[in-house]
Design an enzyme around this catalytic site. Sequence first.
Site, PDB file in Angstrom:
ATOM      1  N   GLU A  64     -71.281  27.557  25.281  1.00 53.77           N
ATOM      2  CA  GLU A  64     -71.114  27.345  23.842  1.00 53.77           C
ATOM      3  C   GLU A  64     -70.109  28.345  23.270  1.00 53.77           C
ATOM      4  O   GLU A  64     -69.305  27.997  22.405  1.00 53.77           O
ATOM      5  CB  GLU A  64     -72.474  27.500  23.146  1.00 53.77           C
ATOM      6  CG  GLU A  64     -72.401  27.250  21.647  1.00 53.77           C
ATOM      7  CD  GLU A  64     -73.717  27.518  20.926  1.00 53.77           C
ATOM      8  OE1 GLU A  64     -74.725  27.805  21.596  1.00 53.77           O
ATOM      9  OE2 GLU A  64     -73.716  27.449  19.675  1.00 53.77           O
TER      10      GLU A  64
ATOM     11  N   HIS B 250     -70.761  25.948  16.135  1.00 54.84           N
ATOM     12  CA  HIS B 250     -71.735  25.982  17.230  1.00 54.84           C
ATOM     13  C   HIS B 250     -71.779  24.655  17.978  1.00 54.84           C
ATOM     14  O   HIS B 250     -71.282  23.631  17.506  1.00 54.84           O
ATOM     15  CB  HIS B 250     -73.152  26.253  16.672  1.00 54.84           C
ATOM     16  CG  HIS B 250     -73.319  27.637  16.128  1.00 54.84           C
ATOM     17  ND1 HIS B 250     -73.927  28.641  16.828  1.00 54.84           N
ATOM     18  CD2 HIS B 250     -72.923  28.177  14.942  1.00 54.84           C
ATOM     19  CE1 HIS B 250     -73.909  29.748  16.095  1.00 54.84           C
ATOM     20  NE2 HIS B 250     -73.292  29.489  14.958  1.00 54.84           N
TER      21      HIS B 250
ATOM     22  N   GLU C 191     -73.307  22.262  14.068  1.00 55.03           N
ATOM     23  CA  GLU C 191     -73.651  22.037  15.476  1.00 55.03           C
ATOM     24  C   GLU C 191     -72.883  20.778  15.861  1.00 55.03           C
ATOM     25  O   GLU C 191     -73.217  19.670  15.431  1.00 55.03           O
ATOM     26  CB  GLU C 191     -75.161  21.809  15.649  1.00 55.03           C
ATOM     27  CG  GLU C 191     -76.044  22.968  15.207  1.00 55.03           C
ATOM     28  CD  GLU C 191     -76.124  24.112  16.229  1.00 55.03           C
ATOM     29  OE1 GLU C 191     -75.428  24.048  17.261  1.00 55.03           O
ATOM     30  OE2 GLU C 191     -76.886  25.065  15.982  1.00 55.03           O
TER      31      GLU C 191
ATOM     32  N   HIS D 226     -71.727  32.969  18.618  1.00 56.20           N
ATOM     33  CA  HIS D 226     -71.982  33.723  19.862  1.00 56.20           C
ATOM     34  C   HIS D 226     -70.720  34.487  20.304  1.00 56.20           C
ATOM     35  O   HIS D 226     -69.795  34.671  19.518  1.00 56.20           O
ATOM     36  CB  HIS D 226     -72.538  32.793  20.939  1.00 56.20           C
ATOM     37  CG  HIS D 226     -73.602  31.874  20.377  1.00 56.20           C
ATOM     38  ND1 HIS D 226     -74.891  32.300  20.141  1.00 56.20           N
ATOM     39  CD2 HIS D 226     -73.548  30.582  19.929  1.00 56.20           C
ATOM     40  CE1 HIS D 226     -75.587  31.300  19.592  1.00 56.20           C
ATOM     41  NE2 HIS D 226     -74.797  30.246  19.444  1.00 56.20           N
TER      42      HIS D 226
END
Length: 313
Positions: free
Chosen positions: A140, A195, A277, A103
Amino acid sequence: MSYDENPTPATGPRRSRRGLLAVAALAPTTLAGWLAWQVMGSPGESRPSKESTPATAGKPGDTTPQAPPSASPSLVPPTASPAFSKGPSGPLAGKVVVIDPGHNPGNFRHSRDINKLVDIGTNRKECDTTGTSTNAGYTEAEFTLDVSHRLRTLLEKQGARVEFTHDNDRPFGPCIDERARFGNEAEADAVISVHGDGSAEGNRGFHVILPALVKSGAADTSKIVGPSRDLGERIVGKFVRATGSAPSNYVGGGTGLDVRKDLGGLNLSDVPKVFIECGNMRDPKDAALLTSPGWRQKAAQGMADGISSYLEG
Ligand code: ZN
């Protein structure tokens, strides 16, 4: 679980320290050249005495540092000398790692741009997403940048060349297809996309996402499925060891591994690549870890150890 049974030997702070010693051994020679250049190039500039000591050692009272014989074109700074142009030493010297911080903090302000569809081989998908956040608002995108910086420092200490797909230096994105291309064009030896997940409370733990076998349009993962699994498995083992965190209790059946064919960043990669993640930002217990700088350092260490283990073979 057998995460600590990974047969690969632990990678080395020791080895990287050895690398530093090698650099230190070169220092007197290169410092002499550097000092000569400094003296001739900028006579009025005073240098810290600590730095000039090696060049003048053994010549007390002699205020004119002597350039080594090879330094006769002493206007050339020693950064151009072979000793430096070889680049860093260490167990990962010559390796290229691309880190993809998931992101972008600016994505929230660019919804039209990030919603544009891009081709990921199998289908078209949004350029990028905003990512999730903890319930208290730690995003995030902030998390991924912080961990990525920590990871870069650890890998560079071992001699790797590290490149980022972005470093919060652009208004949004990059798009997922660009992120994949970045690793391809860098001819990276390994790529990791960092992430934090956004799942239901009670869902806890980390998982690593591996590319599925995909052959469609511009996507062909046939060459990277195997090495990416190797990379991912090593990261899982080292991440458990470094953080003490358990693999996900909601994805991967306790293995810490998931395989997906819907991620453009994996589908379009030509080089070994995984996503991680690191935890579930929406779970308060995981969030307490993810918001702790100490835990993030451990997380970065786990990733660095896994990547080193993979690159060293
Ligand atoms: Zn994400």
